[in-house]
Design an enzyme around this catalytic site. Structure first.
Site, PDB file in Angstrom:
ATOM      1  N   TYR A 137      28.449  86.072  10.964  1.00 26.06           N
ATOM      2  CA  TYR A 137      29.091  86.561  12.301  1.00 26.06           C
ATOM      3  C   TYR A 137      30.043  85.540  12.997  1.00 26.06           C
ATOM      4  O   TYR A 137      30.439  85.993  14.137  1.00 26.06           O
ATOM      5  CB  TYR A 137      28.109  87.094  13.245  1.00 26.06           C
ATOM      6  CG  TYR A 137      26.943  88.061  12.739  1.00 26.06           C
ATOM      7  CD1 TYR A 137      27.224  88.661  11.571  1.00 26.06           C
ATOM      8  CD2 TYR A 137      26.065  88.526  13.601  1.00 26.06           C
ATOM      9  CE1 TYR A 137      26.145  89.592  11.154  1.00 26.06           C
ATOM     10  CE2 TYR A 137      25.170  89.461  13.399  1.00 26.06           C
ATOM     11  CZ  TYR A 137      25.397  90.004  12.003  1.00 26.06           C
ATOM     12  OH  TYR A 137      24.296  90.828  11.715  1.00 26.06           O
ATOM     13  N   LYS A 187      18.173  81.898   2.122  1.00 27.52           N
ATOM     14  CA  LYS A 187      18.381  82.688   0.535  1.00 27.52           C
ATOM     15  C   LYS A 187      19.154  81.425  -0.202  1.00 27.52           C
ATOM     16  O   LYS A 187      19.985  81.683  -0.667  1.00 27.52           O
ATOM     17  CB  LYS A 187      19.253  83.793   1.105  1.00 27.52           C
ATOM     18  CG  LYS A 187      19.222  84.569  -0.467  1.00 27.52           C
ATOM     19  CD  LYS A 187      18.091  85.283  -0.815  1.00 27.52           C
ATOM     20  CE  LYS A 187      18.250  85.853  -2.112  1.00 27.52           C
ATOM     21  NZ  LYS A 187      17.149  86.507  -2.500  1.00 27.52           N
ATOM     22  N   ASP A 220      14.287  87.756   1.389  1.00 25.69           N
ATOM     23  CA  ASP A 220      13.573  89.095   0.545  1.00 25.69           C
ATOM     24  C   ASP A 220      12.085  88.899   0.668  1.00 25.69           C
ATOM     25  O   ASP A 220      11.410  90.003   1.293  1.00 25.69           O
ATOM     26  CB  ASP A 220      14.167  89.300  -0.816  1.00 25.69           C
ATOM     27  CG  ASP A 220      14.373  87.907  -1.435  1.00 25.69           C
ATOM     28  OD1 ASP A 220      13.998  86.997  -0.829  1.00 25.69           O
ATOM     29  OD2 ASP A 220      14.814  88.081  -2.649  1.00 25.69           O
ATOM     30  N   ASP A 244      19.326  88.869  12.743  1.00 20.45           N
ATOM     31  CA  ASP A 244      19.583  90.211  13.271  1.00 20.45           C
ATOM     32  C   ASP A 244      18.709  91.274  12.456  1.00 20.45           C
ATOM     33  O   ASP A 244      18.084  92.206  13.024  1.00 20.45           O
ATOM     34  CB  ASP A 244      21.066  90.472  13.108  1.00 20.45           C
ATOM     35  CG  ASP A 244      21.481  91.541  13.862  1.00 20.45           C
ATOM     36  OD1 ASP A 244      20.742  91.982  14.683  1.00 20.45           O
ATOM     37  OD2 ASP A 244      22.904  91.952  13.575  1.00 20.45           O
ATOM     38  N   ASP A 248      15.282  93.679  13.661  1.00 20.48           N
ATOM     39  CA  ASP A 248      15.094  95.199  13.688  1.00 20.48           C
ATOM     40  C   ASP A 248      13.869  95.600  13.118  1.00 20.48           C
ATOM     41  O   ASP A 248      13.130  96.281  13.272  1.00 20.48           O
ATOM     42  CB  ASP A 248      16.188  95.840  12.966  1.00 20.48           C
ATOM     43  CG  ASP A 248      17.370  95.876  14.187  1.00 20.48           C
ATOM     44  OD1 ASP A 248      17.494  95.197  15.012  1.00 20.48           O
ATOM     45  OD2 ASP A 248      18.028  96.842  14.144  1.00 20.48           O
TER      46      ASP A 248
END
Ligand SMILES: NC(=O)c1ccc[n+]([C@@H]2O[C@H](COP(=O)([O-])OP(=O)(O)OC[C@H]3O[C@@H](n4cnc5c(N)ncnc54)[C@H](O)[C@@H]3O)[C@@H](O)[C@H]2O)c1
Length: 355
Positions: A137, A187, A220, A244, A248
């Site tokens: 971002y 990752k 993951d 982020d 959620d």
């Protein structure tokens, strides 16, 4: 800071933002009054309407205006008639970067009596520490061959060691105050540069916190584990994008987006933090008075804690927990019929009862 007055900037924003902020301010005011602290409010009309009127969601001196306060309570931005990036970048991401609010803290806690769509979430209590200024971002990139039909979108992720280090130190300090367990989410199997740098840097920082147990988990695998065994987790540290998305996902464990608070802060810095529900402007339910204000109330509690008003913060949390025990105080997202104002009134009443 003047201990007797809390100077609070309000940015209600768009959609349900003004509704949940209006439900939260009287609760914060009541909690502070008991402690002998007055609330001095600075209401700012930043957001979509301002963008349509003036061509900018906030003024050029926005960061200076915010610096003149103790903290910011932010609702949400986003409206269907303005491209999302104009408002998200033109306001909240922009402010986070201008104020260098290094970390985004996202606690997720299941409240007794609150239904969830995931089975067996009793006792879930985890904290996501998300790096807030870089990663995917950061805003680096561009559009090549625009409009030719062969357009190329380039989005460059940036991960720098000092920024990783400061987020990591904060996460380790929080883990130390809690269960002593920290999971770093990266990752590094598929991405060869940025996330391996995260792994190396955080492992080095870990050497200064031998009372904290660090594990490194691929994002993951973490997504699956968060649903399968959420109680095996305590503090999570993640970059901007993964933090982020996972927050959620984690919010679902606590009843959904209406239950998820967040704090944007610079640890140890003297800039005001920005406290906001994780959710957006929820245009589908805006204007109906049915948004769940819990996420904003809990963000308000984080704000009170961060500004040195821990007793007032606890009063807000305890009153909300007591109100949520009764399904009559559940908004439609939790399967109930309560309005935003009903929940606010119930929390105020519980606060009075618990005194
Ligand atoms: N920090 C921010 O201001 C922020 C964050 C996310 C999205 N947005 C913006 O918000 C707009 C809508 O985005 P979205 O739909 O992806 O996300 P959203 O969080 O607004 O909504 C997602 C879902 O959660 C529900 N929801 C959200 N808040 C709720 C609440 N308080 N009570 C009950 N239900 C609630 C919505 O009805 C919807 O079903 C977009 O313009 C987006 O860019 C802003």
């Amino acid at each position: 800071m003047d201990r007797q007055t809390l100077r609070l900037a309000l940015i209600p924003g768009d959609g349900v933002g003004p509704e949940v902020v209006a439900a939260t301010v009287p609760v914060l005011e009541a909690a502070l009054t008991v402690q002998g602290v007055a609330l001095d409010l600075l209401e700012l009309d930043w957001g979509g309407e301002r963008f349509l009127r003036d061509g900018a969601a906030m003024p050029v001196d926005a960061a200076d205006i915010v610096r003149g306060t103790d903290a910011v309570l932010f609702g949400a931005v986003g409206r269907p008639d303005v491209p999302d990036h104009e408002l998200v970048w033109g306001l909240i991401i922009g402010l986070r970067q201008q104020l260098d609010l290094a970390v985004n803290i996202r606690p997720v806690r299941s409240f007794p009596g609150v239904p969830t769509q995931v089975r067996d979430t009793d006792g879930v209590d985890l904290l996501i520490v998300r790096e807030n200024t870089e990663g995917e971002y950061v805003g680096a990139g561009g559009l090549a061959h625009a409009g030719t039909g062969a357009d190329v979108g380039i989005e460059v992720a940036v991960h720098s060691r000092p920024v990783i280090e400061r987020a990591a130190h904060h996460a380790f300090r929080l883990a130390r105050q809690r269960s002593g367990r920290l999971a770093l989410v990266t990752k590094s199997n598929a991405m060869r540069h940025g996330y391996p740098l995260w792994d190396r840097t955080v492992r080095e920082v870990a050497e200064q916190y031998d009372d904290v147990e660090l594990e490194v988990v691929l994002v993951d695998a973490m997504a699956a584990r968060m649903i399968q065994s959420p109680r095996s987790l305590d503090v999570l540290l993640a970059g901007n994008l993964f933090g982020d998305i996972l927050s959620d996902l984690a919010a679902v464990l606590a009843g959904g987006m209406g239950m998820a608070p967040s704090a944007n802060i610079r640890p140890g810095g003297d800039v005001p933090g920005i406290f906001e529900p994780v959710h957006g402007s929820a245009p589908a339910i805006a204007g109906r008075g049915v948004a769940n204000p819990a996420a904003c109330l809990l963000s308000g509690a984080l704000l009170l804690e961060d500004t040195g008003h821990a007793a007032a913060a606890a009063a807000v949390r305890d009153a909300l927990a007591a109100a949520l025990l009764d399904p009559a105080h559940h908004t439609p997202d939790l399967g109930g019929v309560a309005t935003t104002a009903d929940v606010s009134a119930a929390v105020l009443e519980e606060m009075e009862n618990l005194r």
